[in-house]
Design a protein around this motif. Structure first.
Motif, PDB file in Angstrom:
ATOM      1  N   ALA A 196       0.829  -1.210   0.000  1.00 42.79           N
ATOM      2  CA  ALA A 196       0.000   0.000   0.000  1.00 42.79           C
ATOM      3  C   ALA A 196       0.861   1.256   0.000  1.00 42.79           C
ATOM      4  N   ASP A 197       1.929   1.251   0.784  1.00 49.77           N
ATOM      5  CA  ASP A 197       2.837   2.406   0.819  1.00 49.77           C
ATOM      6  C   ASP A 197       3.508   2.621  -0.532  1.00 49.77           C
ATOM      7  N   ALA A 198       3.967   1.540  -1.152  1.00 55.58           N
ATOM      8  CA  ALA A 198       4.628   1.650  -2.455  1.00 55.58           C
ATOM      9  C   ALA A 198       3.642   2.109  -3.527  1.00 55.58           C
ATOM     10  N   ALA A 199       2.414   1.604  -3.472  1.00 53.40           N
ATOM     11  CA  ALA A 199       1.408   2.023  -4.445  1.00 53.40           C
ATOM     12  C   ALA A 199       1.074   3.500  -4.284  1.00 53.40           C
ATOM     13  N   ALA A 200       0.959   3.955  -3.042  1.00 55.32           N
ATOM     14  CA  ALA A 200       0.674   5.370  -2.796  1.00 55.32           C
ATOM     15  C   ALA A 200       1.810   6.239  -3.313  1.00 55.32           C
ATOM     16  N   THR A 201       3.034   5.814  -3.093  1.00 53.96           N
ATOM     17  CA  THR A 201       4.199   6.560  -3.582  1.00 53.96           C
ATOM     18  C   THR A 201       4.200   6.629  -5.111  1.00 53.96           C
ATOM     19  N   ALA A 202       3.761   5.558  -5.756  1.00 55.46           N
ATOM     20  CA  ALA A 202       3.717   5.512  -7.215  1.00 55.46           C
ATOM     21  C   ALA A 202       2.473   6.198  -7.776  1.00 55.46           C
ATOM     22  N   GLY A 203       1.570   6.641  -6.901  1.00 59.53           N
ATOM     23  CA  GLY A 203       0.356   7.312  -7.355  1.00 59.53           C
ATOM     24  C   GLY A 203      -0.734   6.367  -7.815  1.00 59.53           C
TER      25      GLY A 203
END
Length: 99
Positions: free
Chosen positions: A59-66
Motif C-alpha cells: 500500500a505504501d509503495a502504491a501510494a508513492t507511485a500514485g
C-alpha cells in the motif's frame, strides 16, 4: 488526439511486493485449515501479522507511485491489522499531535 504522455514507472518493486502479499495470504489461508489449539492460534496470529505487514508495504509503495488502492484491499488490510492488536486494548493508540 493522443492521450497525455505519462512518465514510465518502474513496476518491478510493486510486482515483488504484490508477490509477497499473495505468498503471505496463501500461508494465512493454509493455516486456517489446521486444528485449533493454543500453538496454532499463536502461529495464525503471526501469519496475520506478516500478511498485514506485507499489505502495508504494498500500500505504501502504491501510494508513492500514485496508484490508488481498491476499497476492498484497504478493508482487508484493516481487518488483518485489527486481528493482530492486543485483545485487552482493542483501540489503536492515538498518534501524538505535532504542534
Amino acid at each position: 488526439m493522443d492521450p497525455p504522455h505519462r512518465p514510465a514507472r518502474n513496476e518491478a518493486p510493486l510486482i515483488a511486493l504484490l508477490y509477497d502479499v499473495n505468498r503471505a495470504r496463501y500461508a494465512y489461508r493454509a493455516g486456517r485449515g489446521k486444528p485449533v489449539n493454543p500453538t496454532n492460534r499463536s502461529e495464525q496470529v503471526d501469519r496475520a501479522a506478516l500478511l498485514a505487514k506485507a499489505m502495508e508495504a504494498y500500500a505504501d509503495a502504491a501510494a508513492t507511485a500514485g496508484i490508488p488502492l481498491p476499497y476492498r484491499y484497504r478493508d482487508e488490510l484493516r481487518l488483518y491489522q485489527a486481528m493482530t492488536r492486543d485483545p485487552h486494548n482493542p483501540l489503536p493508540t492515538p498518534k501524538a499531535s505535532q504542534n
